[in-house]
Design a protein around this motif. Structure first.
Motif, PDB file in Angstrom:
ATOM      1  N   SER A   2      83.653  68.116  28.617  1.00 50.98           N
ATOM      2  CA  SER A   2      83.842  69.203  27.659  1.00 50.98           C
ATOM      3  C   SER A   2      82.896  70.362  27.974  1.00 50.98           C
ATOM      4  O   SER A   2      81.830  70.197  28.545  1.00 50.98           O
ATOM      5  N   VAL A   3      83.321  71.546  27.577  1.00 58.85           N
ATOM      6  CA  VAL A   3      82.527  72.748  27.764  1.00 58.85           C
ATOM      7  C   VAL A   3      81.928  73.101  26.412  1.00 58.85           C
ATOM      8  O   VAL A   3      82.596  73.028  25.384  1.00 58.85           O
ATOM      9  N   ARG A   4      80.679  73.476  26.402  1.00 60.05           N
ATOM     10  CA  ARG A   4      80.044  73.836  25.137  1.00 60.05           C
ATOM     11  C   ARG A   4      79.583  75.285  25.164  1.00 60.05           C
ATOM     12  O   ARG A   4      79.443  75.883  26.216  1.00 60.05           O
ATOM     13  N   GLU A   5      79.344  75.813  23.994  1.00 64.34           N
ATOM     14  CA  GLU A   5      78.812  77.165  23.863  1.00 64.34           C
ATOM     15  C   GLU A   5      77.336  77.141  24.268  1.00 64.34           C
ATOM     16  O   GLU A   5      76.632  76.163  24.024  1.00 64.34           O
ATOM     17  N   PRO A   6      76.843  78.217  24.866  1.00 69.22           N
ATOM     18  CA  PRO A   6      75.421  78.265  25.245  1.00 69.22           C
ATOM     19  C   PRO A   6      74.516  78.238  24.017  1.00 69.22           C
ATOM     20  O   PRO A   6      74.884  78.717  22.948  1.00 69.22           O
ATOM     21  N   TYR A   7      73.329  77.651  24.169  1.00 70.65           N
ATOM     22  CA  TYR A   7      72.311  77.727  23.129  1.00 70.65           C
ATOM     23  C   TYR A   7      71.853  79.173  23.061  1.00 70.65           C
ATOM     24  O   TYR A   7      71.443  79.754  24.064  1.00 70.65           O
ATOM     25  N   THR A  32      70.044  71.411  34.297  1.00 74.94           N
ATOM     26  CA  THR A  32      71.498  71.295  34.185  1.00 74.94           C
ATOM     27  C   THR A  32      71.975  69.932  34.666  1.00 74.94           C
ATOM     28  O   THR A  32      72.899  69.363  34.097  1.00 74.94           O
ATOM     29  N   GLY A  36      71.646  68.295  30.702  1.00 73.38           N
ATOM     30  CA  GLY A  36      72.863  68.836  30.104  1.00 73.38           C
ATOM     31  C   GLY A  36      72.823  70.298  29.723  1.00 73.38           C
ATOM     32  O   GLY A  36      73.684  70.769  28.985  1.00 73.38           O
ATOM     33  N   HIS A  37      71.826  71.010  30.199  1.00 72.37           N
ATOM     34  CA  HIS A  37      71.810  72.449  29.938  1.00 72.37           C
ATOM     35  C   HIS A  37      72.879  73.129  30.772  1.00 72.37           C
ATOM     36  O   HIS A  37      73.404  72.557  31.719  1.00 72.37           O
ATOM     37  N   ILE A  38      73.194  74.341  30.412  1.00 75.54           N
ATOM     38  CA  ILE A  38      74.095  75.166  31.207  1.00 75.54           C
ATOM     39  C   ILE A  38      73.346  76.459  31.532  1.00 75.54           C
ATOM     40  O   ILE A  38      72.456  76.870  30.776  1.00 75.54           O
ATOM     41  N   ASP A  41      72.447  79.169  28.790  1.00 70.53           N
ATOM     42  CA  ASP A  41      71.583  78.924  27.630  1.00 70.53           C
ATOM     43  C   ASP A  41      70.492  79.980  27.545  1.00 70.53           C
ATOM     44  O   ASP A  41      69.947  80.422  28.558  1.00 70.53           O
TER      45      ASP A  41
END
Length: 65
Positions: A2-7, A32, A36-38, A41
């Motif tokens: 899944s893709v998440r929104e940046p912090y 990353t 799990g960071h992108i 963020d």
């Protein structure tokens, strides 16, 4: 996966400098892959923040003309 929104910035001491993201940090690859960071963020999970801006590299360093 899944893709998440940046912090996003939250106004505390964990915020990255204005205009900077995890992708601008020397630790981006590790964070990353392991945590799990992108790269997009804008806030760091490390306390205190470990943001350390990546310096531009020069491909011509050490090459004499």
């Amino acid at each position: 996966m899944s893709v998440r929104e940046p912090y996003r910035r939250t106004g505390d001491d964990m915020d990255l400098p204005p205009g900077k993201t995890c992708g601008d940090c020397v630790h981006c690859r590790r964070c990353t892959m392991i945590f799990g960071h992108i790269p997009e963020d804008e806030s760091c999970d490390w306390s205190p923040s470990r943001f350390n801006e990546r310096q531009p590299t020069s491909h011509s360093a050490g090459v004499s003309e």
